[in-house]
Scaffold this motif. Structure first.
Motif, short mmCIF file in Angstrom:
data_model
loop_
_atom_site.label_atom_id
_atom_site.label_comp_id
_atom_site.label_asym_id
_atom_site.label_seq_id
_atom_site.Cartn_x
_atom_site.Cartn_y
_atom_site.Cartn_z
N ALA A 100 18.64 67.99 71.06
CA ALA A 100 19.83 68.47 70.36
C ALA A 100 20.46 67.37 69.52
O ALA A 100 20.81 67.56 68.35
N GLY A 101 20.55 66.18 70.15
CA GLY A 101 21.13 65.04 69.41
C GLY A 101 20.31 64.69 68.19
O GLY A 101 20.83 64.48 67.10
N LEU B 168 18.20 66.56 66.47
CA LEU B 168 18.26 67.58 65.42
C LEU B 168 19.58 67.49 64.65
O LEU B 168 19.61 67.58 63.42
N THR B 169 20.67 67.30 65.39
CA THR B 169 21.97 67.20 64.73
C THR B 169 21.99 66.01 63.77
O THR B 169 22.45 66.11 62.62
N MET B 170 21.46 64.89 64.26
CA MET B 170 21.43 63.68 63.44
C MET B 170 20.61 63.91 62.17
O MET B 170 21.00 63.52 61.07
N ALA B 171 19.43 64.57 62.35
CA ALA B 171 18.56 64.83 61.20
C ALA B 171 19.28 65.70 60.19
O ALA B 171 19.21 65.47 58.96
N LEU B 172 20.01 66.71 60.71
CA LEU B 172 20.76 67.60 59.82
C LEU B 172 21.82 66.82 59.05
O LEU B 172 21.99 66.97 57.84
N LEU C 84 22.60 70.78 80.09
CA LEU C 84 21.41 70.40 79.33
C LEU C 84 20.68 69.28 80.06
O LEU C 84 21.30 68.36 80.58
N SER C 85 19.36 69.40 80.10
CA SER C 85 18.55 68.34 80.68
C SER C 85 18.56 67.13 79.74
O SER C 85 18.90 67.28 78.57
N PRO C 86 18.18 65.95 80.20
CA PRO C 86 18.14 64.76 79.31
C PRO C 86 17.27 65.01 78.09
O PRO C 86 17.61 64.58 76.99
N LEU C 87 16.16 65.73 78.30
CA LEU C 87 15.28 66.01 77.17
C LEU C 87 15.99 66.91 76.18
O LEU C 87 15.95 66.69 74.96
N GLY C 88 16.67 67.93 76.68
CA GLY C 88 17.43 68.85 75.82
C GLY C 88 18.47 68.10 75.04
O GLY C 88 18.67 68.34 73.84
N VAL D 295 25.77 58.40 70.00
CA VAL D 295 27.05 59.09 69.82
C VAL D 295 26.85 60.59 69.99
O VAL D 295 27.62 61.26 70.70
N MET D 296 25.80 61.11 69.38
CA MET D 296 25.55 62.54 69.41
C MET D 296 25.19 63.03 70.80
O MET D 296 25.72 64.02 71.28
N THR D 297 24.27 62.28 71.44
CA THR D 297 23.87 62.71 72.78
C THR D 297 25.05 62.65 73.74
O THR D 297 25.24 63.54 74.57
N ASP D 298 25.88 61.63 73.60
CA ASP D 298 27.10 61.55 74.43
C ASP D 298 27.99 62.74 74.19
O ASP D 298 28.55 63.35 75.11
N LEU D 299 28.11 63.10 72.90
CA LEU D 299 28.97 64.22 72.53
C LEU D 299 28.47 65.51 73.17
O LEU D 299 29.24 66.26 73.78
N PHE D 300 27.14 65.71 73.05
CA PHE D 300 26.56 66.94 73.63
C PHE D 300 26.71 66.92 75.14
O PHE D 300 26.98 67.95 75.76
N ALA D 301 26.54 65.75 75.75
CA ALA D 301 26.67 65.64 77.20
C ALA D 301 28.08 66.03 77.63
O ALA D 301 28.29 66.70 78.63
#
Lengths: 349, 388
Positions: free
Chosen positions: A24-25, A27-31, A16-20, A3-9
């Motif tokens: 990012a996803g 870190l957000t999830m961990a937070l 952002l590269s796939p790795l980025g 969900v997060m990576t989709d959101l950032f995408a």
């Protein structure tokens, strides 16, 4: 995390590269998980005092925050932040300073595999359930570190009891989950929840009698696993002063506290996902999945609080007796029984 | 096993020196939640097993007996309050009876009745604390709060009666300091009615809880021989199966007029004289106290509450006398020596908790650490009375 990576995408597009995206996803999830943990501690400390008050025919906190002392945890937090951070003179300093974080991190890591809602899971691991049990046992090391490093005999007692208890009760805890894994054929937490689709009768704890017993075993073992009454031996106030965290003050003490309540919620979340249908509602289609999940878990937490404020505490040998001579054999019977049930009802293979 | 094999490890190395172990000496108290005040138990343990217990007392010593030699007979009543601060009226009672017997004073009927009512209320209050904190030692928080709820009612009555909530200083040589207030009987009866309904509540919550029974039955067994050797009295002796109670066996005041039973341990859940028996004796004694209070209130006469022919400065004729009365903890004895003057020549207090506590050194070894806590809790000691 998807969900997060989709959101950032969607937000950054191709920026952002796939790795980025992954970083990012993640870190957000961990937070988010860390915030959930902090929130757990805040809400549950207040709830526990209110539940205790209700059971003991008194009010509990009433002053801070006008309505029923809702801001009491905030006031406590401010107070605890202002406390002096004391390290005992003869303590093993590095271990002493590290121990609270080991416990906290062990608890935080386990949160990664909890499916709160469809797709809302920090790490959708194939070995999710296995991973949770593996990392949550890291807390035992923290308990031992804290008890040993404090250089206090009472702390050492608490640590020895805590380690013995955690190591013992992990076995029925994990064994109780095995029938579910057998039925689902997967250790993935998402798959386990999805397998329970279609109303309360599809939930695992009502799947067959053996699974119902397994659920009860899991619930009892989970109380022992998070060191709460009637199994609160590592921190028995009337015997060991405060157990392994006797010597801790201020924020370091708060980390133990935080981890305790986070663990409380964690084991309830696992029970919810594994036995109580996760985000699936009682009946009908999926509706506000995150809320349904949290409500179920909170009800389990309240049940644990109810038990804590009602029952006396077991003795060490009785605790071990219950684990090794009652719960482990029962759990094994449940595994066997669930297997036979599957064969008999034609669910196997 | 031969000697060479015994000291060899798997690799054939000599492991005898590494296998050195010693007992862990650990101080339980004087600041410890389970020691009920400022008791210090020096415990020698091997893991969870207790190998030896030594009780160190004296942290609350206030020279009360020596002080008695410097103040007159009436004045020392204040200091008796401070012995057992959970049951001061029972402490007052013993001293008052002791001096009155030496004087040969007849206490007025009304005063005697109010004394008995107060003493029994106080006994219930003290037993409520004993039961509540015993539950707390077992990790059960809630019964403590329930016990305090009922104790609060007793404190309210005693506050209305005496003005104090903890130390009452209500008894006086030859009677009471002042008469009871209007409506005292009504308040007391109202409380007794509530109390009798609440005891079954404790039973369901604590007494017959499976975990509680597991923790207390067959634990800390103190048999009759040990009781006699150590001079244990009160619920500890009665828990060992002996229905001995000074109120019945050596009557003082007007206790011989009332009908009540003496509960004693029968080993209902385990062995006679275990922690559960001692606990249950206290629980049943609260019922009996309620019975006594009802009878005393029914028979409460009017009239004065002070012996009339007594001067303000009492002079006790020369001699000595030992008087024992039953406090909530056991037999509280006052050995009073008078030289004919206005001050006691010497007073010696025989404290029940002092005798009861030291049994722990006999029964402690071999227990689990948790059982030690349970046993100390079941003895119901008050350090103010041990150290004086």
């Amino acid at each position: 995390m998807q969900v997060m990576t989709d959101l950032f995408a969607r937000i950054f597009g191709d920026g952002l590269s796939p790795l980025g995206l992954l970083v990012a996803g993640g870190l957000t999830m961990a937070l988010i998980m860390a915030l959930v943990m902090a929130l757990c501690a805040i809400v549950f400390t207040w709830a526990e005092r209110k539940v205790a008050g209700f059971i003991q025919s008194r009010y509990g906190p009433m002053r801070v925050g006008r309505w029923h002392g809702v801001l009491q945890p905030v006031a406590d937090m401010v107070k605890i932040l202002g406390k002096e951070d004391i390290v005992p003179q003869d303590a093993d300093k590095p271990l002493f300073l590290l121990a609270p974080f080991v416990i906290f991190v062990g608890s935080l890591m386990a949160w990664a595999a909890i499916p709160f809602a469809p797709g809302f899971i920090a790490a959708d691991l194939d070995l999710g359930l296995f991973y949770i049990f593996a990392v949550s046992s890291a807390a035992t090391i923290g308990i031992l570190m804290a008890g040993w490093a404090s250089n206090n005999k009472w702390s050492l007692y608490g640590a020895a009891r805590g380690a013995a208890q955690a190591v013992s009760y992990e076995i029925p805890l994990a064994l109780a989950c095995i029938p579910v894994v057998m039925i689902t054929g997967s250790l993935n937490m998402n798959d386990i929840v999805i397998a329970q689709q279609g109303g309360i009768w599809r939930w695992h704890f009502l799947h067959d009698p053996f699974l119902f017993v397994a659920f009860l075993l899991y619930f009892v073992a989970s109380i022992a696993e998070v060191n709460r009454g009637p199994f609160d031996l590592p921190e028995t106030e009337s015997e060991l002063v405060a157990g392994y965290h006797t010597e801790y003050t201020g924020m370091r003490f708060a980390f133990f506290f935080l981890a305790e309540y986070a663990n409380l919620f964690l084991v309830s979340c696992i029970a919810t996902a594994v036995f109580l249908g996760g985000w699936q509602p009682l009946f009908g289609p999926v509706f506000l999945p995150g809320l349904v999940f949290v409500i179920k878990a909170v009800l389990l937490v309240l049940l644990q609080m109810w038990l804590r404020w009602t029952l006396p505490r077991l003795r060490v040998d009785q605790l071990m007796h219950v684990c090794w001579k009652v719960m482990v054999p029962l759990a094994l019977v449940c595994v066997l029984g669930a297997g036979i049930w599957m064969l008999a009802t034609g669910q196997a293979g | 096993m031969s000697e060479t094999a015994a000291g060899r490890g798997w690799g054939g190395q000599d492991v005898r020196r590494e296998l050195h172990s010693e007992l862990l000496e650990i101080n339980m108290g004087p600041q410890h939640p389970a020691t009920h005040g400022v008791l210090r138990l020096l415990v020698r343990t091997d893991g969870e097993i207790v190998h030896g217990v030594t009780a160190h007392i004296g942290y609350l010593h206030r020279c009360a007996e020596k002080i008695a030699e410097g103040c007159d007979w009436r004045q020392w009543m204040v200091y008796t309050d401070r012995f057992d601060y959970l049951a001061p009226i029972n402490m007052n009672f013993g001293y008052a009876v002791a001096v009155e017997r030496m004087l040969g004073v007849k206490v007025p009927e009304r005063a005697e009745h109010i004394r008995v009512i107060c003493a029994e209320l106080q006994r219930i209050a003290s037993h409520l604390i004993a039961i509540g904190t015993f539950g707390l030692d077992m990790g059960a928080w809630t019964p403590l709060l329930y016990c305090f709820r009922e104790r609060e009612e007793i404190l309210n009555i005693l506050e209305r009666l005496t003005g104090g909530r903890m130390l009452y200083n209500y008894f006086d040589i030859g009677g009471l300091r002042f008469d009871a207030y209007d409506g005292f009987e009504r308040d007391v009866l109202a409380f007794v009615n509530i109390m009798e309904q609440k005891i079954p509540e404790y039973d369901t919550l604590l007494s017959y809880n499976k975990i509680f029974i597991e923790r207390t039955a067959d634990v800390g067994v103190i048999d009759l021989a040990t009781c006699l050797a150590y001079g244990c009295t009160g619920p500890v002796l009665r828990g060992a199966g002996v229905p001995f109670d000074c109120r019945k066996d050596d009557p003082y005041s007007i206790y011989d007029r009332f009908e009540f039973d003496i509960p004693y341990g029968e080993g209902e859940q385990g062995t006679v004289g275990d922690c559960w028996d001692r606990y249950m004796v206290r629980m049943r004694e609260m019922y009996e106290s309620c019975r006594i209070i009802r009878q005393a209130v029914d028979a409460l006469p009017g009239g004065p509450v002070k012996a009339e022919d007594l001067k303000k400065l009492v002079k006790v004729p020369q001699g000595s006398l030992y008087t024992r009365t039953e406090s909530s903890k056991g037999e509280i004895g006052y050995h009073v020596f008078a030289d004919g003057g206005s001050k006691p020549f010497r007073t010696k207090v025989r404290s029940p908790s002092f005798s009861n506590l030291h049994v722990i050194e006999k029964v402690g070894p071999g227990m689990m650490l948790s059982d030690l806590v349970a046993t100390v809790g079941s003895l119901d000691i008050v350090l103010g009375e041990i150290d004086r």
